[in-house]
Scaffold this motif. Structure first.
Motif, PDB file in Angstrom:
ATOM      1  N   LEU A 107       0.797  -1.233   0.000  1.00  0.00           N
ATOM      2  CA  LEU A 107       0.000   0.000   0.000  1.00  0.00           C
ATOM      3  C   LEU A 107       0.830   1.284   0.000  1.00  0.00           C
ATOM      4  O   LEU A 107       0.271   2.368  -0.074  1.00  0.00           O
ATOM      5  N   THR A 108       2.168   1.169   0.070  1.00  0.00           N
ATOM      6  CA  THR A 108       3.018   2.355   0.178  1.00  0.00           C
ATOM      7  C   THR A 108       3.285   2.995  -1.184  1.00  0.00           C
ATOM      8  O   THR A 108       3.483   2.310  -2.183  1.00  0.00           O
ATOM      9  N   ASP A 109       3.330   4.309  -1.169  1.00  0.00           N
ATOM     10  CA  ASP A 109       3.589   5.087  -2.385  1.00  0.00           C
ATOM     11  C   ASP A 109       5.091   5.126  -2.672  1.00  0.00           C
ATOM     12  O   ASP A 109       5.761   6.126  -2.426  1.00  0.00           O
ATOM     13  N   HIS A 110       5.626   3.999  -3.150  1.00  0.00           N
ATOM     14  CA  HIS A 110       6.991   3.946  -3.685  1.00  0.00           C
ATOM     15  C   HIS A 110       6.963   3.049  -4.910  1.00  0.00           C
ATOM     16  O   HIS A 110       5.921   2.478  -5.239  1.00  0.00           O
ATOM     17  N   HIS A 111       8.070   2.940  -5.606  1.00  0.00           N
ATOM     18  CA  HIS A 111       8.046   2.269  -6.914  1.00  0.00           C
ATOM     19  C   HIS A 111       7.674   0.792  -6.862  1.00  0.00           C
ATOM     20  O   HIS A 111       7.255   0.237  -7.875  1.00  0.00           O
ATOM     21  N   LEU A 112       7.759   0.141  -5.710  1.00  0.00           N
ATOM     22  CA  LEU A 112       7.343  -1.260  -5.597  1.00  0.00           C
ATOM     23  C   LEU A 112       5.985  -1.420  -4.931  1.00  0.00           C
ATOM     24  O   LEU A 112       5.502  -2.539  -4.768  1.00  0.00           O
TER      25      LEU A 112
ATOM     26  N   ILE B 107      -1.293   3.886  -1.758  1.00  0.00           N
ATOM     27  CA  ILE B 107      -2.294   4.619  -0.981  1.00  0.00           C
ATOM     28  C   ILE B 107      -1.644   5.373   0.181  1.00  0.00           C
ATOM     29  O   ILE B 107      -2.019   6.506   0.484  1.00  0.00           O
ATOM     30  N   LEU B 108      -0.676   4.746   0.839  1.00  0.00           N
ATOM     31  CA  LEU B 108      -0.048   5.323   2.033  1.00  0.00           C
ATOM     32  C   LEU B 108       1.255   6.033   1.669  1.00  0.00           C
ATOM     33  O   LEU B 108       2.016   5.550   0.833  1.00  0.00           O
ATOM     34  N   SER B 109       1.507   7.142   2.326  1.00  0.00           N
ATOM     35  CA  SER B 109       2.729   7.894   2.047  1.00  0.00           C
ATOM     36  C   SER B 109       3.957   7.147   2.574  1.00  0.00           C
ATOM     37  O   SER B 109       3.878   6.376   3.530  1.00  0.00           O
ATOM     38  N   TYR B 110       5.069   7.408   1.946  1.00  0.00           N
ATOM     39  CA  TYR B 110       6.331   6.808   2.385  1.00  0.00           C
ATOM     40  C   TYR B 110       6.691   7.316   3.784  1.00  0.00           C
ATOM     41  O   TYR B 110       7.234   6.575   4.599  1.00  0.00           O
ATOM     42  N   LYS B 111       6.361   8.562   4.073  1.00  0.00           N
ATOM     43  CA  LYS B 111       6.617   9.124   5.400  1.00  0.00           C
ATOM     44  C   LYS B 111       5.855   8.326   6.461  1.00  0.00           C
ATOM     45  O   LYS B 111       6.411   7.979   7.503  1.00  0.00           O
ATOM     46  N   PHE B 112       4.606   8.016   6.201  1.00  0.00           N
ATOM     47  CA  PHE B 112       3.805   7.197   7.117  1.00  0.00           C
ATOM     48  C   PHE B 112       4.449   5.818   7.283  1.00  0.00           C
ATOM     49  O   PHE B 112       4.529   5.286   8.387  1.00  0.00           O
ATOM     50  N   HIS B 113       4.925   5.254   6.187  1.00  0.00           N
ATOM     51  CA  HIS B 113       5.591   3.947   6.209  1.00  0.00           C
ATOM     52  C   HIS B 113       6.789   3.982   7.156  1.00  0.00           C
ATOM     53  O   HIS B 113       6.985   3.058   7.953  1.00  0.00           O
ATOM     54  N   LEU B 114       7.591   5.040   7.090  1.00  0.00           N
ATOM     55  CA  LEU B 114       8.759   5.156   7.971  1.00  0.00           C
ATOM     56  C   LEU B 114       8.352   5.270   9.436  1.00  0.00           C
ATOM     57  O   LEU B 114       9.011   4.706  10.315  1.00  0.00           O
ATOM     58  N   VAL B 115       7.277   5.980   9.712  1.00  0.00           N
ATOM     59  CA  VAL B 115       6.789   6.105  11.091  1.00  0.00           C
ATOM     60  C   VAL B 115       6.363   4.736  11.600  1.00  0.00           C
ATOM     61  O   VAL B 115       6.692   4.347  12.732  1.00  0.00           O
ATOM     62  N   VAL B 116       5.648   3.977  10.783  1.00  0.00           N
ATOM     63  CA  VAL B 116       5.228   2.627  11.183  1.00  0.00           C
ATOM     64  C   VAL B 116       6.454   1.749  11.416  1.00  0.00           C
ATOM     65  O   VAL B 116       6.507   0.996  12.398  1.00  0.00           O
ATOM     66  N   ASP B 117       7.443   1.829  10.528  1.00  0.00           N
ATOM     67  CA  ASP B 117       8.677   1.053  10.718  1.00  0.00           C
ATOM     68  C   ASP B 117       9.334   1.386  12.055  1.00  0.00           C
ATOM     69  O   ASP B 117       9.777   0.493  12.776  1.00  0.00           O
TER      70      ASP B 117
END
Length: 119
Positions: A53-58, A63-73
Motif C-alpha cells: 500500500l506504500t507510495d513507492h516504486h514497488l 495509498i499510504l505515504s512513504y513518510k507514514f511507512h517510515l513512522v510505522v517502521d
C-alpha cells in the motif's frame, strides 16, 4: 552518513516481510512464549500489506505515504525491542526481537531524505 534511499528501502521491504513470516518457524521461536512466533508472523503480514500500500516504486496500490511507512517502521522497531520485556521472551525468542528491532532502527535512522521530504 545517510544512504538508504526510498528505492533501497522499497527493495528491502518485501524480503524482510517474508522473513518475519518464515524465520520464526525456521528458528523454532515460541519456546519461552508462543506469542514470540505469532507476533513476528502477524507483523510480517502487516509489513507485507504496508509495503503493497506504500507510495513507492514497488508499492502496488500507492495509498499510504512513504513518510507514514517510515513512522510505522519506527514503531515496529520499538515494539520489537520492548516485546521481550513485556512478554517475558527469553533466549532466542528475545534475541530475535532485539536484533530485528535494532536492524529496523538502523534502517530508519539511515534514511536519506529526498528533496522536500520532511520527517
Amino acid at each position: 552518513m545517510k544512504f538508504i534511499t526510498k528505492r533501497i528501502h522499497a527493495y528491502l521491504d518485501y524480503p524482510v516481510a517474508i522473513a518475519l513470516i518464515i524465520l520464526p518457524f525456521v528458528l523454532g521461536l515460541g519456546n519461552s512464549n508462543a506469542l514470540a512466533l505469532q507476533l513476528s508472523v502477524a507483523i510480517g503480514i502487516a509489513a507485507l500489506i504496508l509495503t503493497v500500500l506504500t507510495d513507492h516504486h514497488l508499492g502496488v496500490f500507492k495509498i499510504l505515504s512513504y513518510k507514514f511507512h517510515l513512522v510505522v517502521d519506527f514503531l515496529v522497531a520499538v515494539v520489537f525491542i520492548l516485546a521481550p520485556f513485556i512478554f517475558s521472551f527469553e533466549g532466542i525468542d528475545a534475541y530475535y526481537y532485539w536484533i530485528n528491532g535494532a536492524a529496523v532502527l538502523i534502517v530508519v535512522s539511515l534514511h536519506k531524505p529526498e528533496p522536500g521530504f520532511i520527517v
